[in-house]
Motif scaffolding. Structure first.
Motif, PDB file in Angstrom:
ATOM      1  N   ARG A   8     -45.149  61.559  32.560  1.00 42.59           N
ATOM      2  CA  ARG A   8     -45.077  61.599  31.140  1.00 42.59           C
ATOM      3  C   ARG A   8     -46.477  61.535  30.916  1.00 42.59           C
ATOM      4  NH1 ARG A   8     -41.216  60.009  27.298  1.00 42.59           N
ATOM      5  NH2 ARG A   8     -42.409  59.453  25.517  1.00 42.59           N
ATOM      6  N   PRO A   9     -46.757  62.683  30.018  1.00 42.00           N
ATOM      7  CA  PRO A   9     -47.969  62.679  29.388  1.00 42.00           C
ATOM      8  C   PRO A   9     -48.009  61.775  28.190  1.00 42.00           C
ATOM      9  CG  PRO A   9     -46.863  64.526  28.650  1.00 42.00           C
ATOM     10  CD  PRO A   9     -46.028  63.899  29.599  1.00 42.00           C
ATOM     11  N   GLU A  10     -49.328  61.014  28.006  1.00 47.25           N
ATOM     12  CA  GLU A  10     -49.740  60.443  26.921  1.00 47.25           C
ATOM     13  C   GLU A  10     -50.058  61.446  25.701  1.00 47.25           C
ATOM     14  OE1 GLU A  10     -52.674  57.643  27.671  1.00 47.25           O
ATOM     15  OE2 GLU A  10     -51.782  56.415  29.182  1.00 47.25           O
ATOM     16  N   ALA A  11     -50.706  62.594  26.172  1.00 46.35           N
ATOM     17  CA  ALA A  11     -50.856  63.535  24.772  1.00 46.35           C
ATOM     18  C   ALA A  11     -50.940  65.025  25.935  1.00 46.35           C
ATOM     19  CB  ALA A  11     -52.249  63.463  24.449  1.00 46.35           C
ATOM     20  N   VAL A  12     -50.550  66.016  25.134  1.00 48.55           N
ATOM     21  CA  VAL A  12     -50.694  67.474  25.715  1.00 48.55           C
ATOM     22  C   VAL A  12     -51.577  68.191  24.734  1.00 48.55           C
ATOM     23  CG1 VAL A  12     -49.301  69.587  26.121  1.00 48.55           C
ATOM     24  CG2 VAL A  12     -48.328  67.267  26.632  1.00 48.55           C
ATOM     25  N   PHE A  13     -52.549  68.695  25.331  1.00 47.26           N
ATOM     26  CA  PHE A  13     -53.616  69.510  24.584  1.00 47.26           C
ATOM     27  C   PHE A  13     -53.399  70.925  24.808  1.00 47.26           C
ATOM     28  CE2 PHE A  13     -55.710  65.313  25.085  1.00 47.26           C
ATOM     29  CZ  PHE A  13     -55.780  64.960  23.910  1.00 47.26           C
ATOM     30  N   ARG A 135     -50.028  67.411  11.843  1.00 42.44           N
ATOM     31  CA  ARG A 135     -49.336  67.204  12.694  1.00 42.44           C
ATOM     32  C   ARG A 135     -49.957  66.651  14.070  1.00 42.44           C
ATOM     33  NH1 ARG A 135     -44.708  71.777  13.373  1.00 42.44           N
ATOM     34  NH2 ARG A 135     -44.008  70.403  14.958  1.00 42.44           N
ATOM     35  N   MET A 136     -51.057  67.127  14.231  1.00 40.08           N
ATOM     36  CA  MET A 136     -52.005  66.867  15.490  1.00 40.08           C
ATOM     37  C   MET A 136     -52.698  65.565  15.397  1.00 40.08           C
ATOM     38  SD  MET A 136     -53.817  70.692  15.107  1.00 40.08           S
ATOM     39  CE  MET A 136     -55.002  70.246  16.019  1.00 40.08           C
ATOM     40  N   ALA A 137     -52.906  65.285  16.613  1.00 40.11           N
ATOM     41  CA  ALA A 137     -53.826  63.868  17.102  1.00 40.11           C
ATOM     42  C   ALA A 137     -55.079  64.232  17.066  1.00 40.11           C
ATOM     43  CB  ALA A 137     -53.088  63.304  18.362  1.00 40.11           C
ATOM     44  N   ALA A 138     -55.565  65.362  17.457  1.00 43.32           N
ATOM     45  CA  ALA A 138     -56.572  65.719  17.820  1.00 43.32           C
ATOM     46  C   ALA A 138     -57.091  67.305  17.857  1.00 43.32           C
ATOM     47  CB  ALA A 138     -57.437  65.443  19.248  1.00 43.32           C
ATOM     48  N   LEU A 139     -58.361  67.676  16.938  1.00 44.51           N
ATOM     49  CA  LEU A 139     -58.889  69.043  17.194  1.00 44.51           C
ATOM     50  C   LEU A 139     -60.156  68.793  17.678  1.00 44.51           C
ATOM     51  CD1 LEU A 139     -58.788  71.955  16.499  1.00 44.51           C
ATOM     52  CD2 LEU A 139     -59.192  71.514  14.094  1.00 44.51           C
ATOM     53  N   LEU A 157     -63.363  63.931  24.679  1.00 45.88           N
ATOM     54  CA  LEU A 157     -63.293  63.680  23.187  1.00 45.88           C
ATOM     55  C   LEU A 157     -62.079  63.915  22.555  1.00 45.88           C
ATOM     56  CD1 LEU A 157     -64.709  62.887  20.677  1.00 45.88           C
ATOM     57  CD2 LEU A 157     -65.407  65.500  20.382  1.00 45.88           C
ATOM     58  N   ALA A 158     -61.207  64.723  23.005  1.00 42.29           N
ATOM     59  CA  ALA A 158     -59.937  64.727  22.470  1.00 42.29           C
ATOM     60  C   ALA A 158     -59.019  63.739  22.847  1.00 42.29           C
ATOM     61  CB  ALA A 158     -59.325  66.097  23.169  1.00 42.29           C
ATOM     62  N   SER A 159     -59.274  63.380  24.207  1.00 39.19           N
ATOM     63  CA  SER A 159     -58.565  62.000  24.479  1.00 39.19           C
ATOM     64  C   SER A 159     -58.907  60.757  23.913  1.00 39.19           C
ATOM     65  CB  SER A 159     -58.810  61.938  26.176  1.00 39.19           C
ATOM     66  OG  SER A 159     -58.435  62.973  27.125  1.00 39.19           O
ATOM     67  N   LEU A 161     -59.965  60.578  20.872  1.00 45.67           N
ATOM     68  CA  LEU A 161     -59.361  60.777  19.440  1.00 45.67           C
ATOM     69  C   LEU A 161     -58.048  60.573  19.508  1.00 45.67           C
ATOM     70  CD1 LEU A 161     -61.322  64.206  18.364  1.00 45.67           C
ATOM     71  CD2 LEU A 161     -61.778  61.749  17.503  1.00 45.67           C
ATOM     72  N   ALA A 162     -57.219  60.958  20.587  1.00 43.03           N
ATOM     73  CA  ALA A 162     -55.648  60.692  20.589  1.00 43.03           C
ATOM     74  C   ALA A 162     -55.543  59.258  21.030  1.00 43.03           C
ATOM     75  CB  ALA A 162     -55.089  61.626  21.385  1.00 43.03           C
ATOM     76  N   ASP A 163     -56.688  58.528  21.563  1.00 41.50           N
ATOM     77  CA  ASP A 163     -56.382  57.096  22.131  1.00 41.50           C
ATOM     78  C   ASP A 163     -55.647  57.276  23.162  1.00 41.50           C
ATOM     79  OD1 ASP A 163     -56.698  54.506  22.295  1.00 41.50           O
ATOM     80  OD2 ASP A 163     -55.012  53.983  21.137  1.00 41.50           O
ATOM     81  N   CYS A 164     -55.903  58.158  24.350  1.00 41.42           N
ATOM     82  CA  CYS A 164     -55.079  58.317  25.476  1.00 41.42           C
ATOM     83  C   CYS A 164     -56.237  58.419  26.489  1.00 41.42           C
ATOM     84  CB  CYS A 164     -54.112  59.426  25.263  1.00 41.42           C
ATOM     85  SG  CYS A 164     -55.085  60.934  25.188  1.00 41.42           S
ATOM     86  N   ASP A 165     -55.696  58.129  27.816  1.00 46.31           N
ATOM     87  CA  ASP A 165     -56.369  58.346  29.024  1.00 46.31           C
ATOM     88  C   ASP A 165     -56.292  59.852  29.495  1.00 46.31           C
ATOM     89  OD1 ASP A 165     -57.225  58.209  31.736  1.00 46.31           O
ATOM     90  OD2 ASP A 165     -55.839  56.673  32.428  1.00 46.31           O
ATOM     91  N   PRO A 166     -57.450  60.572  29.546  1.00 46.83           N
ATOM     92  CA  PRO A 166     -57.424  61.916  30.083  1.00 46.83           C
ATOM     93  C   PRO A 166     -56.774  62.108  31.174  1.00 46.83           C
ATOM     94  CG  PRO A 166     -59.513  60.946  30.175  1.00 46.83           C
ATOM     95  CD  PRO A 166     -58.742  59.747  29.362  1.00 46.83           C
TER      96      PRO A 166
END
Length: 226
Positions: A8-13, A135-139, A157-159, A161-166
């Motif tokens: 399960r991802p913490e974020a999807v870029f 809507r985005m957590a990071a650009l 950097l995106a990770s 900004l989104a406060d997640c583990d890459p």
């Protein structure tokens, strides 16, 4: 990577042009506007579509059959970008299936964002025009880093900004540099073979964890873990 190794991802870029958003119609328009100003015939759409992911320099080379060392090259590149900014998002749209996919991520509390080699001026204008920026957590754009993809710096950097583990994130892109950057940052990587690739099967050689031949393929992977 097998389905059992999905997480399960913490974020999807996502990469931008050719992955998240179909921007080829707008570039097709402005490239031919530029050519028309010089009395040149219109280019074929498919030729433009195959070049968009490689950036403005590649588009100028294609349009005017010249190299970067040519005296007029930089003027033409900037002129193309100025035309693009004035006519941005006329026909650009999310690739089919992405509105549902982004809504799925949001409904499950999974952040999403964009990591692109497209300069911030044009990325922000495009995303704002399509109502996606809020809507985005990071650009992350090349302006934000000292080293661009395939270096992992933009991904890391995106990770942040989104406060997640890459190493708990996914990255989707339509160029080998995208897959290399995601892998270098420890992310699960997905090659987008549905966009502008001349030969979609070429994505198989990028060593991505998964290859998506449609946006629905990405959604199917997500639904296994959400």
């Amino acid at each position: 990577m097998s389905a059992a190794q999905l997480y399960r991802p913490e974020a999807v870029f996502f990469d931008l042009d050719g992955t998240l958003i179909d921007t080829a119609p707008d570039f097709f328009r402005v490239m031919n506007m530029q050519r028309g100003q010089r009395g040149l015939p219109a280019m074929a759409y498919e030729a433009v579509r195959k070049t968009v992911s490689d950036g403005a320099r590649a588009m100028v080379k294609l349009s005017f059959t010249m190299e970067e060392t040519d005296a007029e090259f930089e003027l033409l590149r900037q002129e193309l970008l100025d035309l693009y900014l004035r006519h941005i998002a006329v026909d650009s749209r999310l690739f089919e299936g992405y509105e549902a996919l982004l809504s799925l991520l949001e409904s499950q509390g999974v952040s999403w964002g964009v990591v692109t080699n497209k300069p911030r001026l044009y990325s922000e204008a495009l995303l704002q025009a399509l109502g996606l920026n809020s809507r985005m957590a990071a650009l992350v754009c090349p302006d934000d880093v000292s080293r661009t993809k395939p270096d992992p710096e933009p991904m890391l950097l995106a990770s942040r900004l989104a406060d997640c583990d890459p190493q708990r994130c996914w990255y989707v892109g339509d160029h080998i540099r995208d897959i290399q950057a995601g892998a270098n940052a420890g992310m699960l990587t997905i090659a987008a073979a549905y966009g502008y690739l001349d030969e979609p099967e070429s994505a198989l050689a990028w060593n991505a964890d998964h290859v998506a031949h449609s946006v629905e393929d990405i959604a199917a992977l997500l639904k296994q873990v959400l």
